[in-house]
Design a protein around this motif. Structure first.
Motif, short mmCIF file in Angstrom:
data_model
loop_
_atom_site.label_atom_id
_atom_site.label_comp_id
_atom_site.label_asym_id
_atom_site.label_seq_id
_atom_site.Cartn_x
_atom_site.Cartn_y
_atom_site.Cartn_z
N LEU A 121 0.85 -1.18 0.00
CA LEU A 121 0.00 0.00 0.00
C LEU A 121 0.89 1.23 0.00
O LEU A 121 1.64 1.47 0.95
CB LEU A 121 -0.92 0.02 1.23
N THR B 50 0.65 5.31 -0.45
CA THR B 50 -0.30 6.42 -0.46
C THR B 50 0.44 7.73 -0.67
O THR B 50 1.48 7.98 -0.07
CB THR B 50 -1.10 6.47 0.84
N LEU C 93 -6.02 11.79 -2.55
CA LEU C 93 -5.09 10.82 -1.99
C LEU C 93 -5.09 9.59 -2.89
O LEU C 93 -6.14 8.98 -3.10
CB LEU C 93 -5.52 10.42 -0.57
N ALA D 145 -4.06 5.84 -3.44
CA ALA D 145 -3.67 4.63 -2.71
C ALA D 145 -3.40 3.54 -3.73
O ALA D 145 -4.32 3.08 -4.42
CB ALA D 145 -4.78 4.20 -1.75
N ASN E 252 -8.54 6.14 -5.55
CA ASN E 252 -8.36 7.58 -5.42
C ASN E 252 -9.43 8.13 -4.49
O ASN E 252 -10.62 7.92 -4.72
CB ASN E 252 -8.46 8.27 -6.78
N GLN F 4 4.44 11.47 -0.73
CA GLN F 4 4.08 10.23 -0.05
C GLN F 4 3.60 10.49 1.36
O GLN F 4 4.15 11.32 2.09
CB GLN F 4 5.26 9.26 -0.02
N LEU G 93 -10.00 4.83 5.69
CA LEU G 93 -10.15 4.73 4.24
C LEU G 93 -11.09 3.59 3.87
O LEU G 93 -11.91 3.72 2.96
CB LEU G 93 -8.78 4.52 3.58
#
Length: 221
Positions: free
Chosen positions: A13, A15, A24, A26, A59, A76, A87
């Protein structure tokens, strides 16, 4: 922002936040504009591999409403399990069944160049076998002119998010598989880094397999 990464059996992962887009990103797998499809519900866009249906990334727009503004900055963003849970709650609220897994594995680690040989299809590339603290040596194709056996270096593992915005993933260089990258000071955006090719050579007492933390090392370049 176009993010690329390696698809891996292990948790991945990455981000990153783009303030201009208020998004953001991911990333959990390698993306390609030719083999991906996207679906948007509300402020969440899910991206999947067209052929396999595998999740590539998500997103999140207006992510401060999910994570709070203190968690976000351009580039990042390192998220812990509690943030990833937020999330996932946003994914569920938008009507998606996909879920993200927290990933705290360091992607920049200290490695030891144990073996080095010439690349069969290149005059300047070499094939390094690198001890990065794992059970098996990691093969990395490297073109830096100062690489040599016995050096301790910075290894960018698959999934490493470079300061340039590039994400490292396994690939091939002139027909030879490579599973990471050995880094130069300029590629790591270190202060006063020389703008020329050449690996960052670490002190002999640097611990193989440990995360690369510049502030804890006596660096010279």
């Amino acid at each position: 922002m176009n993010l690329k990464s390696v698809r891996s059996k292990k948790t991945l992962l990455i981000t990153a936040f783009n303030h201009r887009l208020d998004c953001l990103f991911a990333v959990v797998g390698q993306d390609s504009e030719f083999t991906e499809t996207s679906e948007t519900k509300g402020r969440v866009t899910v991206i999947r591999d067209t052929k396999t249906g595998t999740l590539v990334g998500v997103n999140f727009f207006a992510p401060a409403q999910i994570l709070g503004s203190d968690a976000l900055h351009d580039g990042q963003v390192q998220l812990g399990a509690a943030d990833v849970a937020k999330l996932n709650a946003a994914l569920a609220a938008a009507g998606f069944s996909d879920r993200l897994e927290a990933d705290t594995k360091p992607r920049f680690v200290i490695g030891f160049v144990k073996e080095l040989k010439k690349h069969p299809n290149s005059d300047h590339l070499k094939i390094a076998q690198v001890d990065d603290g794992e059970d098996k040596l990691r093969q990395i194709v490297v073109g830096s002119p100062n690489v040599a056996e016995g050096q301790k270096v910075v290894v960018a593992l698959p999934g490493a998010f470079m300061p340039s915005g590039k994400i490292i993933w396994p690939g091939e260089l002139r027909g030879v598989s490579s599973y990471g990258m050995l880094c130069a000071p300029r590629e790591l955006a270190l202060p006063n880094a020389p703008q020329k090719p050449g690996l960052l050579i670490l002190p002999e007492d640097a611990e193989v397999g440990a995360p690369f933390e510049p502030a804890k090392l006596d660096l010279h370049y």
